[in-house]
Motif scaffolding. Sequence first.
Motif, PDB file in Angstrom:
ATOM      1  N   LEU A 197     -15.543  -1.667 -29.996  1.00  0.00           N
ATOM      2  CA  LEU A 197     -16.728  -2.395 -29.518  1.00  0.00           C
ATOM      3  C   LEU A 197     -18.019  -1.777 -30.068  1.00  0.00           C
ATOM      4  N   GLN A 198     -18.088  -0.431 -30.075  1.00  0.00           N
ATOM      5  CA  GLN A 198     -19.277   0.248 -30.601  1.00  0.00           C
ATOM      6  C   GLN A 198     -19.452  -0.035 -32.082  1.00  0.00           C
ATOM      7  N   GLN A 231     -22.750  -1.985 -33.906  1.00  0.00           N
ATOM      8  CA  GLN A 231     -23.546  -1.438 -35.004  1.00  0.00           C
ATOM      9  C   GLN A 231     -23.496  -2.352 -36.223  1.00  0.00           C
ATOM     10  N   ASP A 232     -22.337  -2.968 -36.434  1.00  0.00           N
ATOM     11  CA  ASP A 232     -22.239  -3.911 -37.545  1.00  0.00           C
ATOM     12  C   ASP A 232     -23.150  -5.119 -37.313  1.00  0.00           C
ATOM     13  N   ALA A 233     -23.222  -5.578 -36.048  1.00  0.00           N
ATOM     14  CA  ALA A 233     -24.097  -6.699 -35.730  1.00  0.00           C
ATOM     15  C   ALA A 233     -25.566  -6.317 -35.923  1.00  0.00           C
ATOM     16  N   ALA A 238     -34.413   0.410 -42.686  1.00  0.00           N
ATOM     17  CA  ALA A 238     -34.116   1.714 -42.084  1.00  0.00           C
ATOM     18  C   ALA A 238     -33.236   1.540 -40.867  1.00  0.00           C
ATOM     19  N   ALA A 239     -33.556   0.562 -40.017  1.00  0.00           N
ATOM     20  CA  ALA A 239     -32.733   0.315 -38.826  1.00  0.00           C
ATOM     21  C   ALA A 239     -31.340  -0.164 -39.224  1.00  0.00           C
ATOM     22  N   ARG A 298     -24.735   3.727 -40.575  1.00  0.00           N
ATOM     23  CA  ARG A 298     -24.272   5.103 -40.457  1.00  0.00           C
ATOM     24  C   ARG A 298     -23.497   5.296 -39.163  1.00  0.00           C
ATOM     25  N   ARG A 299     -24.031   4.757 -38.062  1.00  0.00           N
ATOM     26  CA  ARG A 299     -23.319   4.871 -36.782  1.00  0.00           C
ATOM     27  C   ARG A 299     -21.979   4.120 -36.805  1.00  0.00           C
ATOM     28  N   LYS A 300     -22.014   2.975 -37.464  1.00  0.00           N
ATOM     29  CA  LYS A 300     -20.769   2.212 -37.582  1.00  0.00           C
ATOM     30  C   LYS A 300     -19.694   3.037 -38.280  1.00  0.00           C
TER      31      LYS A 300
END
Length: 224
Positions: free
Chosen positions: A43-44, A48-50, A61-62, A68-70
């Motif tokens: 789910l996380q 992040q992909d969305a 940048a966002a 990166r988090r994904k």
Amino acid sequence: MSGWGLGWFGGGSQKQKDAPKKAILQLRAQLEMLNKREKHLQLQADEQDALARKYVSTNKAAAKTALRRKKQFEHSLEQTAAQIMTLEREIYSIETANINRETLEAMRNAGQAMKQIHATLTPEKVEDIMEGLREQHDIGQEISDAITQGVGNNLVDEDELDQELAELQQEKLDEQMLKTGTIPVGDKVDRLPAAAQHEPKGKARVEEDDEEEELRRLQAEMAM
């Protein structure tokens, strides 16, 4: 680990016998937690992909941070999946080993039971028992034959049979005489009534002549 395995198959303490069950329960509890973690990480990563798709054109940048988090979530997700596979493999291995132990234990008990049975049972004893049974069967057959022969001798008397046969012959002769008025030619003199056998020879001769005459008459009729 080898000592633990020997405890399983060697019929060790109750604690050693319960060890596989306890290990499986612990592994299943850990597996359930990892499955929940895997769903959460998925789910996380999807979130992040969305975000990355949302800011890909307006805020690079966002979007980059989201990617990166994904990647971090996906890496954790891969580790979790590997752990799940490892736990599932261990559970299967322990369950298989436990089934093998129980199977061997059952076979060992069966072997001990057979030893106890055969301790007092040998081929020689079996042969003695069978020989005794055969002797008893033979005795029973002899008794049955003796009883049957005894009953047969009491029920059948040869003299009575001869007497009954003579009476039947006489009845048949009487019936033929009533029908024809003469004595059949083929019947012997000893089958005539007792009184007829003691009549004078002259009278018997006359009857024989009558019979001869009757016979010739019948032969003549049949030749017509």
